[in-house]
Every structure is written in C-alpha cells, then in structure tokens.
Scaffold this active site. Structure first.
Site, PDB file in Angstrom:
ATOM      1  N   ARG A  93       0.858  -1.158  -0.263  1.00 11.90           N
ATOM      2  CA  ARG A  93      -0.022   0.106  -0.031  1.00 11.90           C
ATOM      3  C   ARG A  93       0.692   1.280  -0.057  1.00 11.90           C
ATOM      4  O   ARG A  93       0.583   2.157  -0.668  1.00 11.90           O
ATOM      5  CB  ARG A  93      -0.877  -0.064   1.264  1.00 11.90           C
ATOM      6  CG  ARG A  93      -2.092  -1.126   0.991  1.00 11.90           C
ATOM      7  CD  ARG A  93      -3.115  -0.864   2.265  1.00 11.90           C
ATOM      8  NE  ARG A  93      -2.662  -1.451   3.361  1.00 11.90           N
ATOM      9  CZ  ARG A  93      -2.890  -2.754   3.970  1.00 11.90           C
ATOM     10  NH1 ARG A  93      -3.726  -3.521   3.351  1.00 11.90           N
ATOM     11  NH2 ARG A  93      -2.627  -3.228   5.104  1.00 11.90           N
TER      12      ARG A  93
ATOM     13  N   PHE B 271     -11.739  -4.352  -5.679  1.00 11.72           N
ATOM     14  CA  PHE B 271     -11.849  -5.233  -4.309  1.00 11.72           C
ATOM     15  C   PHE B 271     -11.351  -4.582  -3.205  1.00 11.72           C
ATOM     16  O   PHE B 271     -10.371  -4.791  -2.671  1.00 11.72           O
ATOM     17  CB  PHE B 271     -10.932  -6.537  -4.851  1.00 11.72           C
ATOM     18  CG  PHE B 271     -11.332  -7.132  -6.051  1.00 11.72           C
ATOM     19  CD1 PHE B 271     -12.374  -8.042  -6.022  1.00 11.72           C
ATOM     20  CD2 PHE B 271     -10.495  -7.037  -7.274  1.00 11.72           C
ATOM     21  CE1 PHE B 271     -12.696  -8.583  -7.301  1.00 11.72           C
ATOM     22  CE2 PHE B 271     -10.884  -7.567  -8.357  1.00 11.72           C
ATOM     23  CZ  PHE B 271     -11.995  -8.334  -8.471  1.00 11.72           C
TER      24      PHE B 271
ATOM     25  N   ASP C 180     -15.934  -2.626  -4.189  1.00 13.35           N
ATOM     26  CA  ASP C 180     -16.116  -4.054  -3.489  1.00 13.35           C
ATOM     27  C   ASP C 180     -17.414  -4.419  -3.618  1.00 13.35           C
ATOM     28  O   ASP C 180     -18.588  -3.599  -3.668  1.00 13.35           O
ATOM     29  CB  ASP C 180     -15.724  -3.701  -2.074  1.00 13.35           C
ATOM     30  CG  ASP C 180     -15.146  -5.153  -1.561  1.00 13.35           C
ATOM     31  OD1 ASP C 180     -13.895  -5.379  -1.654  1.00 13.35           O
ATOM     32  OD2 ASP C 180     -15.958  -5.939  -1.210  1.00 13.35           O
TER      33      ASP C 180
ATOM     34  N   ASP D  65      -6.670  -6.084  -6.254  1.00 11.92           N
ATOM     35  CA  ASP D  65      -6.271  -6.505  -5.073  1.00 11.92           C
ATOM     36  C   ASP D  65      -7.615  -7.481  -4.779  1.00 11.92           C
ATOM     37  O   ASP D  65      -8.182  -7.401  -3.759  1.00 11.92           O
ATOM     38  CB  ASP D  65      -6.176  -5.606  -3.795  1.00 11.92           C
ATOM     39  CG  ASP D  65      -5.788  -6.346  -2.570  1.00 11.92           C
ATOM     40  OD1 ASP D  65      -5.122  -7.436  -2.653  1.00 11.92           O
ATOM     41  OD2 ASP D  65      -6.063  -5.569  -1.464  1.00 11.92           O
TER      42      ASP D  65
ATOM     43  N   CYS E  55      -3.395 -13.313  -3.914  1.00  5.24           N
ATOM     44  CA  CYS E  55      -2.991 -13.997  -2.494  1.00  5.24           C
ATOM     45  C   CYS E  55      -3.252 -15.220  -2.348  1.00  5.24           C
ATOM     46  O   CYS E  55      -3.284 -15.705  -1.244  1.00  5.24           O
ATOM     47  CB  CYS E  55      -3.778 -13.047  -1.685  1.00  5.24           C
ATOM     48  SG  CYS E  55      -5.564 -13.400  -1.637  1.00  5.24           S
TER      49      CYS E  55
END
Length: 400
Positions: free
Chosen positions: A214, A230, A252, A301, A341
């Site tokens: 970030r 996201f 989101d 993300d 991730c």
C-alpha cells in the site's frame, strides 16, 4: 517427555529433512507408545535417527507438525517464551509494530497459530489441535513479553472460525478470550487511520500483509485519478488519497466492507476526493471500458480466486480477465498494481497470466517492481505455503 515415537518409512520425510515443518500420514511407518492426539511425540527416521519433536493428530492428513529439530528439547514455558521472544524481536527489527502479525505459524516455528496485534488488542487464530492446547500459555507469555516493552494488552479476541479446523477434529470458534471489550480498534498505518473490526472483519480483521505494498503505490498517486478494485475497507484507496490523488474510486461487492471504507474515509478527512461503489468488479470493469473511462493508476487486489489445485484453471481465467480489463482502463503511461494472495497461483503462473492479459489488451508492460507480503508474514523457504502474496507494479504503455 512423551514416550510415543513416530517412525518414518524408509525414503520418506524428504520435505521434513529439507527443513519443512510437516509429516503426512502416508510417510509414517509406525507410532509406538501411548499418545493422545494433540500431544508431543518424538520423531525418528526409519533407522531410529532422531529428527525432532512435534505434536500429533491422527485425524489430520498432516499427522505431525514439528516444533523443534532437537529431539531432547522439552516443550515447556522456557521453550515457548524463546519462540515468542524471537518472533517479537524479529518484528521490532523489520516492521512498524503499531499493528503487525507477531506470530505467523510455521514461519515462526509455532505451527498452526497466527497472532496479530492491532495497537493494544491481540487477535488469535488457531488451526491445529496441538497448538490449540498450548494457546492459553502462548497468549499469557506473549502478553508478558509485550508488557516488558510497555505495551499493555487491552484485550484478546479469537478468530478460530476457519473451516480447516474441522479437518483437525475441532469446532470452529470465535469470541473474546477474557473480558469483553470494544472490538472496533483504531489503528494507523502508513499515515492512514482505520477502524478495524476484529470480531466481524475478514480473517483477523484487517489485511496486514499488504502494508508496504500500500505504501509503495503512494508515490504513484500524487494528482492522479485512481481506481481501486476489491477495495475491502478502502486501504489502497485511502493510501492513494493520503498521497494526494485528485480522484479515487474504490469498488467492492460487500456493502458491509464499503460502509466501513466510507467511515475510514471520513476518519481521514478524504470524503471530498475518495468515493466507494458497492458493485461486482467483473461487471463494472467492462462498463467502465464502454464508457471510455481512463485512470492514471488502477489497483487490483482480489480475494484468492482459488484455495485448491482443483480450481486453478478457473481462477487463472479470473485473474487473466481482471488484469486485461484493468490494463485497458489505464492511460498510456499510467500504472497498474496487481496481486494474487493465492498460494496455488504461484509466481510463474501469475506472471504468465499477466503476460497473456497484456497480449489480449494489446498493452506493453514495463515492470516497476515486484513485491511479496510484508516482513511480519515471513516466507520460510522450506515451507511453500508461507509464500502466497505476489504483487506487481507496472507502467502500462500502448503498443506503438
């Protein structure tokens, strides 16, 4: 010491001998002695050579999780204090400890447990039977270690509600350990203020692993128009806003997350520049393309699109699509930050997928940098699953 001895089959335990933390059920020749699942056992090779000690659970495919390579080591308070002190000392050297992950399971030689610190609150996630039995003592010792540095723990919350606990023969659980407290914690990271709900937020309440990723986008966002996909509770969007972006849109699909993101925006005094939409990113990106929207910076993300090898093919399609769509929305010479991730979406596959997306979008990528998870989520080279976050920043250029 426990008299129970786990003996490996001849030729097995290759990952263990290379530094790995686990022994699987199909690697075991015999279990000698009386032992209850969750207790400590000694591990020996087929020729009786001692390999160390760990806790056993015959209900799990991961039958033994190693605690030490010293077969004579007592797993007592002194041992646990040493492990926790090492973990805390490492964080003090490598990260901002205002909010950080203090224990990252196998990577800190404490398999099956995660402990996060949000200012003066601890959040624990326990995923293995043996470590679950040690949990009260671990938390007591860690609280004492932090107190020695002047950090007085206000409360502890448990988020052991992952489905994987059932594979260990344990019930899922979440709730206060000790006295209840306000579970909404105020934290500051990279100069950005957040409200973190440790009871109802995802995972342990906040994704600490992206802390320095970030921060890395801040220098790209001065006077920029930014799209954060996201966004969850707004973290990348707020870093862009703090850095001086002129317009930021966070997206989101969760209304709960968007509501929290808006609270965080007000907390930082950024409501005039940062807005949030509750929409499905896969639906929104093609519409923005049709509207000929263009951004200086696009951030992708997403959550893990796959948590098993069986679904990797569909996950790859998802990553390829959002990256292709995201690239098309970046102005010529603008920037794309994109990540995965998922442990199963490994570095090679993720890199290949982005390359394919760039070809489909007819864009030329210049890599600015490649990053992984923050150092408080250390990557243990012998434990593959400790390396899961891949994060790229690219400059996106038209094919000319």
């Amino acid at each position: 010491m426990s008299e129970a001895i786990v003996t490996l089959k001849k030729g097995e335990g290759r990952a263990l001998k290379a530094g790995g933390p686990w022994i699987y059920d199909n690697e075991i020749e015999s279990i000698m002695g009386s032992v209850t699942d969750g207790e400590i056992v000694m591990v020996r090779d087929f020729d009786s050579y001692p390999l160390g000690r760990g806790f056993i659970n015959r209900r799990s495919k991961i039958t033994v999780r190693m605690l030490t390579r010293n077969a004579e080591q007592e797993i007592d308070e002194g041992f646990l204090r040493m492990r926790l002190q090492n973990a805390w000392d490492y964080r003090k050297k490598t990260v901002d400890t205002g909010s950080c992950r203090i224990v990252f399971g196998e990577a800190d030689c404490l398999p099956g447990i995660v402990i996060d610190k949000f200012e003066d609150v601890l959040v624990v996630e326990s995923l293995a039977l043996g470590i679950d039995r040690l949990k009260p003592e671990l938390l007591r010792i860690l609280t004492d270690i932090l107190a020695q540095d002047g950090i007085l723990v206000r409360g502890i919350y448990e988020r052991s509600d992952a489905k994987v606990r059932e594979q260990e023969g344990m019930e899922r659980f979440k709730g206060f350990i000790g006295e209840p407290f306000d579970p909404v914690v105020h934290i500051t990271e990279n100069g950005v203020k957040y409200l973190v709900d440790v009871a109802e937020g995802q995972k342990t309440g906040f994704f600490l692993d992206q802390k320095y990723n970030r921060l890395a986008i801040q220098r790209l966002c001065k006077d920029a128009k930014v799209l954060d996909c996201f966004t969850h509770t707004g973290s990348f969007a707020l870093n862009a806003g703090i850095a001086g972006a002129k317009q930021v849109t966070g997206v989101d699909a969760s209304q709960v997350a968007i509501d929290r993101a808006r609270e965080n925006t007000e907390l930082n005094g950024l409501s005039d520049r940062v807005e949030f939409l509750c929409e499905d990113v896969f639906d929104l990106l093609p519409r923005l393309e049709q509207e000929k929207q263009q951004y200086d910076v696009v951030v992708l993300d997403p959550p893990a699109f796959t948590k098993s090898r069986a679904t990797i093919k569909n996950a790859t399609k998802g990553y390829r699509e959002i990256n292709m769509r995201g690239m098309k929305l970046v102005k010529d010479g603008g920037y794309l930050a994109t990540c995965s991730c998922s442990h199963f979406m490994d570095y090679e596959l993720f890199t290949q997928t982005i390359h394919q997306a760039a070809n489909q979008a007819h864009k030329r990528l210049r890599q600015v940098e490649f990053r992984t998870q923050a150092p408080d989520h250390p990557i243990l080279w012998a434990a593959e699953k400790s390396y899961y976050l891949k994060f790229y920043i690219f400059q996106v250029c038209e094919e000319k």
